[in-house]
Design a protein around this motif. Structure first.
Motif, PDB file in Angstrom:
ATOM      1  N   ARG A  37      33.519  60.658  24.868  1.00 12.72           N
ATOM      2  CA  ARG A  37      34.604  60.856  23.642  1.00 12.72           C
ATOM      3  C   ARG A  37      34.456  59.805  22.502  1.00 12.72           C
ATOM      4  O   ARG A  37      35.064  59.986  21.536  1.00 12.72           O
ATOM      5  CB  ARG A  37      35.966  61.022  24.190  1.00 12.72           C
TER       6      ARG A  37
ATOM      7  N   GLN B 230      34.144  70.509  25.489  1.00 17.50           N
ATOM      8  CA  GLN B 230      34.982  70.680  26.327  1.00 17.50           C
ATOM      9  C   GLN B 230      35.188  69.551  27.465  1.00 17.50           C
ATOM     10  O   GLN B 230      36.076  69.680  28.343  1.00 17.50           O
ATOM     11  CB  GLN B 230      35.193  72.307  26.959  1.00 17.50           C
TER      12      GLN B 230
ATOM     13  N   ALA C 274      45.851  74.382  29.296  1.00 16.27           N
ATOM     14  CA  ALA C 274      46.479  74.339  27.776  1.00 16.27           C
ATOM     15  C   ALA C 274      45.343  74.104  26.700  1.00 16.27           C
ATOM     16  O   ALA C 274      45.075  74.860  25.584  1.00 16.27           O
ATOM     17  CB  ALA C 274      47.666  73.699  27.616  1.00 16.27           C
ATOM     18  N   THR C 275      44.713  73.063  26.837  1.00 14.23           N
ATOM     19  CA  THR C 275      43.452  72.650  25.881  1.00 14.23           C
ATOM     20  C   THR C 275      41.981  73.080  26.056  1.00 14.23           C
ATOM     21  O   THR C 275      41.142  72.869  25.475  1.00 14.23           O
ATOM     22  CB  THR C 275      43.693  71.205  25.743  1.00 14.23           C
ATOM     23  N   GLN C 276      41.973  73.648  27.309  1.00 17.52           N
ATOM     24  CA  GLN C 276      40.961  73.733  28.042  1.00 17.52           C
ATOM     25  C   GLN C 276      39.756  72.649  28.015  1.00 17.52           C
ATOM     26  O   GLN C 276      38.651  72.754  27.712  1.00 17.52           O
ATOM     27  CB  GLN C 276      40.085  75.057  27.319  1.00 17.52           C
ATOM     28  N   GLN C 277      40.284  71.693  28.416  1.00 22.84           N
ATOM     29  CA  GLN C 277      39.545  70.350  28.521  1.00 22.84           C
ATOM     30  C   GLN C 277      39.327  69.748  29.950  1.00 22.84           C
ATOM     31  O   GLN C 277      40.371  69.777  30.759  1.00 22.84           O
ATOM     32  CB  GLN C 277      40.168  69.229  27.786  1.00 22.84           C
TER      33      GLN C 277
ATOM     34  N   THR D  68      37.959  66.668  32.208  1.00 25.36           N
ATOM     35  CA  THR D  68      37.677  65.478  32.354  1.00 25.36           C
ATOM     36  C   THR D  68      37.020  64.964  33.455  1.00 25.36           C
ATOM     37  O   THR D  68      37.928  65.178  34.731  1.00 25.36           O
ATOM     38  CB  THR D  68      38.831  64.527  32.012  1.00 25.36           C
TER      39      THR D  68
ATOM     40  N   TYR E 147      41.525  69.108  34.980  1.00 19.32           N
ATOM     41  CA  TYR E 147      41.550  70.128  33.901  1.00 19.32           C
ATOM     42  C   TYR E 147      42.757  70.427  33.369  1.00 19.32           C
ATOM     43  O   TYR E 147      43.840  70.683  34.012  1.00 19.32           O
ATOM     44  CB  TYR E 147      41.065  71.574  34.433  1.00 19.32           C
ATOM     45  N   ASP E 148      42.837  70.631  31.937  1.00 22.74           N
ATOM     46  CA  ASP E 148      43.946  70.797  31.110  1.00 22.74           C
ATOM     47  C   ASP E 148      43.893  72.191  30.697  1.00 22.74           C
ATOM     48  O   ASP E 148      43.053  72.628  29.817  1.00 22.74           O
ATOM     49  CB  ASP E 148      44.139  69.804  30.138  1.00 22.74           C
TER      50      ASP E 148
END
Length: 769
Positions: A519, A240, A210-213, A215, A207-208
């Protein structure tokens, strides 16, 4: 860019898989090969009981252990849920399915805690420090016992442990059985089995913040499904969440997901801000990855004096496990709806029930209800032949759907698209010289040999639902094809390149196939149910046609010719009657991306198309098998002397890969027929939780097979393709069992349930007559 000649077509060519080189060189990339910086391994503390109340759970010592970053118990994740279930059968009752159990555990292997630590050994050491105490509760393991009146209550939310009951009654079954000259019945109770993929279930989550992503890398068959469900359970937008399925070491239906572990790791990665990984041990895989088969079917046929079917009755009780997978109802429903098989059945009365049991989930595995249905009707057909006094081949001939009846609607409401079932059977019988086989069998029996011949006619429904495909011609003239169908060994990168190459007039080497990443392209459905070529290939054909037609319009403008005078040429287009006036795809693409005056009126820039393809109904493969077996009297040892298999899967894109799919399903069909079985004791303890206890076929257990092909194209997709990946699991087990029962018929045997172990066969030979 390489150019195809005018005569080149690639659909139908036996081309080697382009994926194989990197896999054979050890350059494959599986989830466990991914090593993210700072990644924490996760282990699960799992219930050793089949059904028990958790009376004490103290995680304090585990949390204080060296290297431990987090210990998660059920109270922390009780807000996550419910896990997804496709309620394919009306009024299904769905029991609780917590991510981590609280209060009561309903099967061995259910997690009671998850531990993330600096190293895997530290996590396992901490697991030993988790203080958990249980109060053993009565268990219900077998499906019929689980819904009996005396069964223990597993969930207060589900009366009688019965998740569903569905009745399929059509025609006049009561009248059919009343006027029947012959009635035959069998009770069929095959064992549950496990997929045993080489790669167990595996997850990495990152989980990132900063980007709220978020994976996820998952060894799975349906990345988009997992993305959607993880987003729902974690209250995220689907944008997300990214799910990547890299190389996958076998799926076979059990990796469609999602499972608890994907959800837990996703949630915990967001909470900790650290990447996490989990790789199932083989024991965990046996305990928690869904099992299959195990339904009990009491079937009955009514026949007239000439052996024609008048009616079919069946009562099916299917085990579902203690938690319902997304596709839990799929296999039982397939079992019921497919019971008529390849035959004309004028009436039916089928009762289907789903039983909750204190076991691992039971859901889809290669065939997913198709094998159970085929086994039931084919065993009933052999029993009917015995009772009526007809040869099994002749009884089948009298009841097979004739080719002039297609499209054919079965008594259970299924729409068969095309086929020639009598020809498939006749081809199989001719290939083995059936009359000669029967004469040889008679002579061998007279000399004391125990020899049997088994026959099967089968259908295989496939291509249910929809699939996406996206085709783009790049500026270079090369082509990118994106499919929502996610490969796990089928060879999508090869077959789909062949399909797109033919549609655009390029070579497969000019086509790059992209899959397995949410993606990368439009929403996809996934790979299961023998659907990829018909649906995924169909979508790519339709997308390619759109791109080809636009390319033709642009080419006409560039060549200063009428559109009707421009035709496809290898690698591009040319003007009719003036082959020297040729233009390549790279030139067409250059104009497409230049836009403006380079484009015909009404066209917009770009040279790509995305298509969602959904046919009117399923496609139906078919075929026939003849098996010859012999049995050693003193030991019960079974030898499969010959297997002749005729398969009709419509248009075959790549015969080499198609044959590989048939051989793979043959191996798994042999496994179920001869040796595989999941065994629980009456307390829900899994007794076959390792490869020391659960037998799978070795290379030398799989017999040689002669495969012959028929090609009856399906009218329901642009390729005319049908499925074939599950045919061996459907057709091979009943063919072998029919042959063994035929061999044992002089000993008074009329039915034997799988697996056909030497001990079981020896007992049949040794029983008093």
């Amino acid at each position: 860019m390489a150019h195809a000649t005018h005569l080149d077509t690639y659909v139908g060519r036996p081309m080697k898989r382009r994926e194989d080189r990197r896999l054979l060189l050890g350059a494959g990339k599986y989830v466990d090969d991914l090593k993210l910086p700072g990644c924490l391994p996760v282990v699960f503390v799992r219930s050793p009981y089949g059904h028990a109340r958790i009376t004490r759970l103290d995680a304090s010592r585990a949390r204080a252990a060296p290297g431990v970053v987090a210990v998660v118990t059920g109270d922390e994740v009780r807000h996550l849920g419910p896990m997804p279930v496709n309620r394919a059968i009306p009024d299904m009752k769905v029991p609780p399915h917590p991510i981590i159990a609280e209060g009561v555990v309903h099967a061995t292997g259910v997690p009671v805690a998850a531990i993330a630590a600096a190293t895997e050994s530290a996590a396992w050491d901490a697991a030993e420090l988790l203080d958990v105490e249980y109060e053993d509760l009565p268990a219900a393991v077998e499906p019929e016992a689980a819904i009996a009146k005396a069964a223990p209550v597993l969930f207060k939310e589900v009366d009688g442990n019965r998740s569903f009951r569905r009745v399929v009654k059509a025609g006049d079954p009561d009248g059919a059985f009343a006027r029947a000259a012959h009635r035959v019945s069998l009770r069929i109770a095959p064992e549950r089995i496990s997929a045993v993929a080489i790669e167990p279930r595996t997850v990495v989550a990152s989980y990132d913040a900063a980007t709220q992503q978020l994976t996820l890398w998952v060894a799975c068959q349906a990345p988009f499904r997992i993305r959607g469900e993880v987003a729902r359970l974690l209250s995220l937008h689907e944008s997300q969440v990214r799910v990547i399925a890299p190389d996958v070491g076998g799926g076979f239906g059990v990796k469609t997901g999602p499972y608890r572990e994907e959800v837990l790791l996703a949630w915990l990665a967001m909470r900790l801000g650290r990447p996490l990984s989990w790789v199932a041990t083989r024991r965990e895989d046996f305990q928690t990855t869904n099992h299959a088969r195990g339904s009990v079917c009491e079937g009955e046929l009514a026949l007239d004096a000439e052996g024609r079917i008048l009616g079919l009755r069946a009562r099916i009780v299917s085990p579902l496990g203690a938690s319902l997978m997304n596709a839990a109802a799929g296999s039982p429903w397939n079992h019921a709806r497919l019971l008529p098989g390849a035959y004309v059945v004028p009436s039916c009365d089928i009762v289907l029930e789903g039983a909750l049991t204190n076991t691992a989930p039971v859901a889809a595995y290669r065939g997913a209800g198709r094998p159970e249905a085929c086994f039931a009707i084919e065993r009933l057909m052999d029993e009917a032949a015995r009772v009526v006094g007809l040869d099994p081949a002749e009884l089948r001939r009298r009841n097979l759907i004739s080719p002039d009846k297609f499209p054919f609607r079965t008594i259970t409401g299924q729409s068969y698209d095309s086929g020639n079932y009598p020809e498939a059977l006749d081809r199989a019988l001719a290939a083995v010289d059936y009359a000669k086989l029967r004469r040889e069998q008679k002579a061998r029996r007279e000399s004391g040999d125990v020899v049997g011949i088994g026959i099967v006619s089968y259908v295989e429904p496939c291509a249910l639902g929809w699939e996406s495909g996206s085709v783009k011609v790049e500026r270079s003239g090369r082509v990118t094809a994106i499919t929502g169908s996610s490969s796990h060994g089928q060879g999508h990168e090869t077959t789909f390149a062949q399909v797109v190459a033919d549609a655009l007039g390029v070579t497969p080497d000019d086509v790059t196939v992209v899959h397995g990443d949410t993606r990368s392209g439009p929403e996809g459905f996934g790979t299961f149910g023998s659907r990829s070529t018909a649906l995924g290939g169909g979508a790519l054909v339709e997308a390619s046609v759109v791109v080809r037609d636009k390319g033709r319009r642009i080419a006409a403008k560039l060549l200063e010719a009428a559109v009707d005078d421009v035709v496809a040429a290898p690698g591009g287009f040319h003007v009719v009657g003036a082959s020297q006036k040729t233009i390549t795809w790279s030139q067409v693409a250059g104009a497409a991306y230049a836009g403006g005056a380079a484009l015909p009126a009404g066209d917009t820039p770009g040279l790509e198309s995305s298509v969602y393809f959904q046919p009117e109904a399923e496609c139906w493969s078919s075929g026939a098998v003849v098996a010859v077996v012999s049995i050693e009297r003193d030991t019960g040892r079974l030898t499969i002397e010959s297997l002749l298999w005729v398969d009709d899967a419509g248009t075959i894109v790549n015969p080499l890969l198609a044959e590989g799919q048939l051989h793979g399903s043959l191996a798994q069909g042999i496994g179920q027929a001869l040796m595989e079985r999941i065994v629980y004791d009456d307390r829900g303890q899994l007794l076959t939780g390792t490869l020391m206890d659960y037998a799978v076929p070795r290379a030398d257990d799989v017999p040689a097979v002669t495969i012959e092909k028929m090609h009856t194209p399906s009218p329901r997709n642009p390729l005319g393709a049908k499925g074939l990946g599950e045919a061996g699991c459907i057709a091979i087990p009943p063919a072998i069992v029919n042959a063994v029962v035929d061999a044992l018929s002089p000993f008074g045997v009329t039915h034997v349930d799988m697996p056909l172990t030497p001990e079981k066969i020896w007992r049949c030979l040794s029983r008093p007559r």
